[in-house]
Design an enzyme around this catalytic site. Sequence first.
Site, PDB file in Angstrom:
ATOM      1  N   GLY A   7       0.828  -1.220   0.000  1.00 12.85           N
ATOM      2  CA  GLY A   7       0.000   0.000   0.000  1.00 12.85           C
ATOM      3  C   GLY A   7       0.850   1.253   0.000  1.00 12.85           C
ATOM      4  N   TYR A  32     -12.171  -2.360  12.306  1.00 11.96           N
ATOM      5  CA  TYR A  32     -10.822  -1.799  12.174  1.00 11.96           C
ATOM      6  C   TYR A  32     -10.029  -1.989  13.484  1.00 11.96           C
ATOM      7  CZ  TYR A  32      -7.285   1.751  10.967  1.00 11.96           C
ATOM      8  OH  TYR A  32      -6.113   2.416  10.698  1.00 11.96           O
ATOM      9  N   LYS A  51      -6.606  -4.165  13.935  1.00 17.05           N
ATOM     10  CA  LYS A  51      -5.352  -3.549  14.371  1.00 17.05           C
ATOM     11  C   LYS A  51      -4.879  -4.139  15.708  1.00 17.05           C
ATOM     12  CE  LYS A  51      -4.782  -0.849  10.831  1.00 17.05           C
ATOM     13  NZ  LYS A  51      -3.650  -0.994   9.915  1.00 17.05           N
ATOM     14  N   ILE A  79      -3.357  10.710  11.387  1.00 20.26           N
ATOM     15  CA  ILE A  79      -2.369  11.202  10.425  1.00 20.26           C
ATOM     16  C   ILE A  79      -3.096  11.725   9.181  1.00 20.26           C
ATOM     17  CG2 ILE A  79      -0.305  10.590   9.074  1.00 20.26           C
ATOM     18  CD1 ILE A  79       0.111  10.203  12.109  1.00 20.26           C
TER      19      ILE A  79
HETATM   20  N1  LIG Z   1      -4.131   7.850   8.286  1.00 17.06           N
HETATM   21  C1  LIG Z   1      -4.217   7.609   9.583  1.00 17.06           C
HETATM   22  O1  LIG Z   1      -4.533   8.481  10.387  1.00 17.06           O
HETATM   23  C2  LIG Z   1      -3.881   6.245  10.117  1.00 17.06           C
HETATM   24  C3  LIG Z   1      -3.949   6.056  11.490  1.00 17.06           C
HETATM   25  C4  LIG Z   1      -3.623   4.815  12.018  1.00 17.06           C
HETATM   26  C5  LIG Z   1      -3.251   3.789  11.183  1.00 17.06           C
HETATM   27  N2  LIG Z   1      -3.200   3.979   9.850  1.00 17.06           N
HETATM   28  C6  LIG Z   1      -2.808   2.844   9.016  1.00 17.06           C
HETATM   29  O2  LIG Z   1      -1.742   3.204   8.160  1.00 17.06           O
HETATM   30  C7  LIG Z   1      -1.830   2.461   6.950  1.00 17.06           C
HETATM   31  C8  LIG Z   1      -1.852   3.419   5.773  1.00 17.06           C
HETATM   32  O3  LIG Z   1      -2.942   4.300   5.932  1.00 17.06           O
HETATM   33  P1  LIG Z   1      -3.181   5.569   4.983  1.00 17.06           P
HETATM   34  O4  LIG Z   1      -3.936   6.558   5.773  1.00 17.06           O
HETATM   35  O5  LIG Z   1      -1.926   5.939   4.311  1.00 17.06           O
HETATM   36  O6  LIG Z   1      -4.199   4.913   3.919  1.00 17.06           O
HETATM   37  P2  LIG Z   1      -4.635   5.386   2.468  1.00 17.06           P
HETATM   38  O7  LIG Z   1      -4.150   6.780   2.187  1.00 17.06           O
HETATM   39  O8  LIG Z   1      -6.078   5.074   2.371  1.00 17.06           O
HETATM   40  O9  LIG Z   1      -3.804   4.376   1.518  1.00 17.06           O
HETATM   41  C9  LIG Z   1      -4.050   3.011   1.601  1.00 17.06           C
HETATM   42  C10 LIG Z   1      -3.028   2.270   0.785  1.00 17.06           C
HETATM   43  O10 LIG Z   1      -3.264   0.842   0.924  1.00 17.06           O
HETATM   44  C11 LIG Z   1      -3.404   0.278  -0.373  1.00 17.06           C
HETATM   45  N3  LIG Z   1      -4.276  -0.889  -0.288  1.00 17.06           N
HETATM   46  C12 LIG Z   1      -5.530  -0.972   0.219  1.00 17.06           C
HETATM   47  N4  LIG Z   1      -5.985  -2.238   0.125  1.00 17.06           N
HETATM   48  C13 LIG Z   1      -4.996  -2.970  -0.451  1.00 17.06           C
HETATM   49  C14 LIG Z   1      -4.859  -4.330  -0.810  1.00 17.06           C
HETATM   50  N5  LIG Z   1      -5.847  -5.222  -0.591  1.00 17.06           N
HETATM   51  N6  LIG Z   1      -3.709  -4.728  -1.404  1.00 17.06           N
HETATM   52  C15 LIG Z   1      -2.702  -3.849  -1.641  1.00 17.06           C
HETATM   53  N7  LIG Z   1      -2.766  -2.552  -1.299  1.00 17.06           N
HETATM   54  C16 LIG Z   1      -3.908  -2.109  -0.731  1.00 17.06           C
HETATM   55  C17 LIG Z   1      -3.908   1.393  -1.258  1.00 17.06           C
HETATM   56  O11 LIG Z   1      -3.621   1.107  -2.626  1.00 17.06           O
HETATM   57  P3  LIG Z   1      -4.421   1.855  -3.839  1.00 17.06           P
HETATM   58  O12 LIG Z   1      -3.893   3.267  -3.868  1.00 17.06           O
HETATM   59  O13 LIG Z   1      -4.020   1.061  -5.048  1.00 17.06           O
HETATM   60  O14 LIG Z   1      -5.870   1.798  -3.487  1.00 17.06           O
HETATM   61  C18 LIG Z   1      -3.097   2.572  -0.698  1.00 17.06           C
HETATM   62  O15 LIG Z   1      -1.779   2.564  -1.222  1.00 17.06           O
HETATM   63  C19 LIG Z   1      -3.090   1.606   7.066  1.00 17.06           C
HETATM   64  O16 LIG Z   1      -2.771   0.328   7.540  1.00 17.06           O
HETATM   65  C20 LIG Z   1      -3.908   2.363   8.113  1.00 17.06           C
HETATM   66  O17 LIG Z   1      -4.814   1.515   8.766  1.00 17.06           O
HETATM   67  C21 LIG Z   1      -3.522   5.181   9.287  1.00 17.06           C
END
Ligand SMILES: NC(=O)c1ccc[n+]([C@@H]2O[C@H](COP(=O)([O-])OP(=O)(O)OC[C@H]3O[C@@H](n4cnc5c(N)ncnc54)[C@H](OP(=O)(O)O)[C@@H]3O)[C@@H](O)[C@H]2O)c1
Length: 246
Positions: free
Chosen positions: A11, A154, A158, A187
């Site tokens: 991702g 979720y 996690k 984030i």
């Molecule tokens: N943002 C926050 O505040 C936050 C907080 C706590 C934890 N997290 C965790 O941090 C991680 C990244 O979050 P983010 O906010 O950067 O998310 P995001 O901007 O929604 O990006 C998600 C990424 O995961 C990819 N993805 C989703 N399903 C997939 C699959 N089945 N196979 C391969 N790739 C897949 C997407 O690819 P495509 O672009 O091709 O769709 C994208 O690159 C996640 O695990 C999230 O739970 C985020």
Amino acid sequence: MLNGKIAVVTGASRGIGRSIAASLAREGAEVIVNYISSEQKANEVVQTIKAAGGKAAAVQCNISDPVQSKDFYANIIKDYGTIDILVNNAGITKDNLIMKMTEEDFMDVIQTNLAGTFYGIKQVSRMMLKKRSGRIINIASVVGVLGNIGQANYAASKAGIIGLTKATAKELASRGITVNAVAPGFIETDMTDAVSESMREKLMEDIPMRKLGGTEDIAETVVFLASDKAKYITGQVICVDGGMAM
Ligand SMILES: NC(=O)c1ccc[n+]([C@@H]2O[C@H](COP(=O)([O-])OP(=O)(O)OC[C@H]3O[C@@H](n4cnc5c(N)ncnc54)[C@H](OP(=O)(O)O)[C@@H]3O)[C@@H](O)[C@H]2O)c1
């Protein structure tokens, strides 16, 4: 710091994963930028890394599918000879209150976030065990530590990643492999853009530092855990959350 290392970031086409890929590449790692559907965005990440003098390639795979995951990791090991650093970052949300949450939405989030992380670990661990080194970094969430209204699926996924991290760390520790989790707070990414303004205001009250984190805050923690500086750290959950979980 990471010269010659091969890193996989799942991702990595957007958000936190994109930042992790860029930071690992900046430190000298050759990075496989995984995505599921954003081919153009993944290619842009690769171009940006290359423009800065780094090495990267974009590879599509739905990491929640065990068959695709097996091929994905086997092909990388065949093409690059090894994987030194695995960052299980890909994740999704399908929020709803428990009473309204469908079984499908519950299982989809568990399948991508938790099972997808397990499949990745399973595919790299044999090779890492053989060479007696490796770094596995799983992106959890502060929600897996604290829970959150509307995020039962979720939070469960996690919290599951945290248990998986600790169990794997114990299994692999004697062979020089470290396994840690980074638990981001709130984030700024596409994922949090989806949060309503009222929810955002309420969340802000729960952040002692009273501001959102940037993707680089997570990326720098991952770089540290992937580096030699963190060689005696395993089985830990590092919350990068402005003080939310303490
Ligand atoms: N943002 C926050 O505040 C936050 C907080 C706590 C934890 N997290 C965790 O941090 C991680 C990244 O979050 P983010 O906010 O950067 O998310 P995001 O901007 O929604 O990006 C998600 C990424 O995961 C990819 N993805 C989703 N399903 C997939 C699959 N089945 N196979 C391969 N790739 C897949 C997407 O690819 P495509 O672009 O091709 O769709 C994208 O690159 C996640 O695990 C999230 O739970 C985020």
